[in-house]
Design a protein around this motif. Structure first.
Motif, PDB file in Angstrom:
ATOM      1  N   ASP A 103     -31.918  17.082  54.132  1.00  0.00           N
ATOM      2  CA  ASP A 103     -32.783  16.183  55.238  1.00  0.00           C
ATOM      3  C   ASP A 103     -33.480  17.129  56.266  1.00  0.00           C
ATOM      4  OD1 ASP A 103     -32.452  14.279  53.427  1.00  0.00           O
ATOM      5  OD2 ASP A 103     -31.217  13.104  54.606  1.00  0.00           O
ATOM      6  N   TYR A 160     -37.071   9.589  46.732  1.00  0.00           N
ATOM      7  CA  TYR A 160     -36.369  10.196  47.962  1.00  0.00           C
ATOM      8  C   TYR A 160     -37.093   9.767  49.085  1.00  0.00           C
ATOM      9  CZ  TYR A 160     -32.733  12.425  50.397  1.00  0.00           C
ATOM     10  OH  TYR A 160     -31.525  12.917  51.239  1.00  0.00           O
ATOM     11  N   ILE A 172     -33.214  17.775  44.603  1.00  0.00           N
ATOM     12  CA  ILE A 172     -34.682  17.182  45.220  1.00  0.00           C
ATOM     13  C   ILE A 172     -35.662  17.936  44.757  1.00  0.00           C
ATOM     14  CG2 ILE A 172     -35.830  16.390  47.353  1.00  0.00           C
ATOM     15  CD1 ILE A 172     -33.148  14.869  46.975  1.00  0.00           C
ATOM     16  N   GLU A 201     -26.350  16.809  52.096  1.00  0.00           N
ATOM     17  CA  GLU A 201     -27.535  15.981  52.095  1.00  0.00           C
ATOM     18  C   GLU A 201     -28.148  16.201  53.638  1.00  0.00           C
ATOM     19  OE1 GLU A 201     -28.865  11.338  51.823  1.00  0.00           O
ATOM     20  OE2 GLU A 201     -26.534  11.908  51.290  1.00  0.00           O
ATOM     21  N   THR A 214     -41.028  13.161  47.970  1.00  0.00           N
ATOM     22  CA  THR A 214     -39.901  14.052  47.277  1.00  0.00           C
ATOM     23  C   THR A 214     -39.276  12.940  46.234  1.00  0.00           C
ATOM     24  OG1 THR A 214     -38.580  12.993  49.043  1.00  0.00           O
ATOM     25  CG2 THR A 214     -39.395  15.179  49.206  1.00  0.00           C
ATOM     26  N   GLU A 215     -38.453  13.451  45.086  1.00  0.00           N
ATOM     27  CA  GLU A 215     -37.967  12.750  44.312  1.00  0.00           C
ATOM     28  C   GLU A 215     -36.295  13.331  44.197  1.00  0.00           C
ATOM     29  OE1 GLU A 215     -41.200  11.393  40.946  1.00  0.00           O
ATOM     30  OE2 GLU A 215     -39.888  13.374  40.803  1.00  0.00           O
ATOM     31  N   GLN A 216     -35.614  12.452  43.972  1.00  0.00           N
ATOM     32  CA  GLN A 216     -34.170  12.817  43.708  1.00  0.00           C
ATOM     33  C   GLN A 216     -33.836  13.019  42.334  1.00  0.00           C
ATOM     34  OE1 GLN A 216     -31.291  10.922  46.177  1.00  0.00           O
ATOM     35  NE2 GLN A 216     -29.458  12.198  45.462  1.00  0.00           N
ATOM     36  N   THR A 239     -35.526  10.641  37.391  1.00  0.00           N
ATOM     37  CA  THR A 239     -35.673  10.777  38.851  1.00  0.00           C
ATOM     38  C   THR A 239     -35.807   9.459  39.538  1.00  0.00           C
ATOM     39  OG1 THR A 239     -37.859  11.241  39.171  1.00  0.00           O
ATOM     40  CG2 THR A 239     -36.569  13.192  38.808  1.00  0.00           C
TER      41      THR A 239
END
Length: 294
Positions: free
Chosen positions: A82, A261, A3, A78, A106-108, A258
Motif C-alpha cells: 500500500d 483493489y 497486485i 500489505e 489495481t487488481e488483487q 482477480t
C-alpha cells in the motif's frame, strides 16, 4: 498478496529495452525513498514482473501498442504494498525509458492453493548467482537439470526465509525437502530451434552495474507449502527485489481470478474487454532477444 498495477499508455509505439527490469527497479526504488518511510528503504521481501502489454519487436526493443500496460507486484507485506502504491498514484505522469504512462487502477489476484509440488513459469528471469564487484562469476552458465542449479536456489531461498524471521527454528529444519526440476522437453525444444532460455542481464546495486545470467523456463518445485508460498510471493533466486525470479503457476492463467483493489484513479473509465492483458504470459519475441545464449 499479488497486485496488478494497470497503467494507461500515453504514447503508443514507444519502446523499452528487451530486458528492462533495471529500469523498473530504479523507478520503484525511487518511489520507496521518496515516500520517506525509512523502515522500507532497504526492504527486500517483494517482487515484480516485467511490464506486460501488446508488444512488437524491433532492434530498439519492445514497442508497446496496447492502451493499458500491467505490472505485477507481490509481497506478503500489505502495508509495504500500500505504501508503494500510494507513491505510484501520487505520480500522475511516469516516464519509463521512452514510455509515458499513468497509473489507473489495481487488481488483487486470488491466492491459489499451493501443494508440495507445483509447476511454475518464470514471468521475469531467474538468477542463481550474486556476483561481487569486478567478478564475472554471475554470468556463469549452470545446466538447468544439474544438482547445482537446484542447490543454489535451495540455499538462497532458505537463507532469505531464515533472515525474514517469519519462521521458527523447527519450521526451518523441516524445510529440507527442496528440488527444482526444469522442463527439459521445453529447454531442448528451444535449443533445437536455436532459441534462448538463458541470457545476460544488467543489474544495478548501490550504483554499481553487475551482469548476471538469467533463465526463463518452466519447472516443477518440490518443497513444503510454506516454501512454495514464500517463493510465490517473494520470488525465487537472487535479486528478487530487483524484479528477478517472479513466478506464476503454469496453466493457471485461464482460471486466475482477480478482484478490484483499493487504489484507483478518480474518474477512470473501465477498460474494454479486448484491452485486458494477461500479465502471466511472456511477451512474444522475448525468446529471440537475448545478448547471449547458454
Amino acid at each position: 498478496m499479488r497486485i496488478r498495477l494497470i497503467f494507461s499508455l500515453k504514447n503508443k509505439g514507444a519502446y523499452l529495452p528487451f530486458h528492462h527490469q533495471y529500469i523498473l527497479a530504479q523507478f520503484l526504488k525511487g518511489l520507496i525513498v521518496k515516500g520517506g518511510r525509512e523502515e522500507f528503504f532497504n526492504y527486500n521481501y517483494f517482487n515484480f514482473s516485467g511490464l506486460k502489454g501488446q508488444t512488437k519487436v524491433s532492434r530498439s526493443g519492445l514497442h508497446y501498442y496496447s492502451s493499458l500496460v500491467t505490472l505485477v507486484l507481490s509481497s506478503p507485506n500489505e502495508e509495504f504494498i500500500d505504501y508503494l502504491l500510494e507513491q505510484v498514484f501520487a505520480t500522475p505522469k511516469i516516464e519509463l525509458g521512452n514510455l509515458v504512462i499513468s497509473p489507473e487502477y489495481t487488481e488483487q489476484e486470488t491466492e491459489p492453493e499451493l501443494e508440495t509440488s507445483n509447476k511454475f513459469v518464470c514471468i521475469s528471469p531467474l538468477v542463481l548467482l550474486t556476483p561481487s564487484f569486478n567478478d564475472e562469476s554471475g554470468k556463469r552458465f549452470i545446466n538447468p537439470d544439474s544438482d547445482e542449479f537446484s542447490d543454489l536456489l535451495y540455499e538462497s531461498t532458505l537463507t532469505r526465509m531464515e533472515r525474514s524471521g517469519w519462521y521458527s527454528q523447527e519450521q526451518m529444519e523441516s524445510f529440507y525437502k527442496f528440488q527444482v526440476v526444469p522442463d527439459m522437453n521445453y529447454v531442448n525444444k528451444l535449443r533445437e530451434q536455436q532459441k534462448k532460455f538463458a541470457r545476460i542481464y544488467s543489474v544495478y546495486d548501490m550504483d554499481v552495474k553487475y551482469e548476471v545470467r538469467g533463465y526463463t523456463l518452466p519447472f516443477t518445485l518440490y518443497a513444503a507449502p510454506e516454501v512454495q508460498d514464500f517463493v510465490f510471493k517473494c520470488g525465487l533466486g537472487a535479486f528478487t527485489h530487483k524484479g528477478f525470479g517472479m513466478l506464476d503457476l503454469a496453466n493457471h492463467g485461464q482460471a486466475q481470478r482477480t478482484e478490484p483493489y483499493k487504489f484507483k484513479r478518480e474518474g477512470f473509465i473501465p477498460y474494454k474487454p479486448h484491452e485486458r492483458q494477461k500479465p502471466q504470459e511472456l511477451e512474444g519475441g522475448e525468446e529471440n532477444s537475448g545478448t547471449e545464449e547458454a
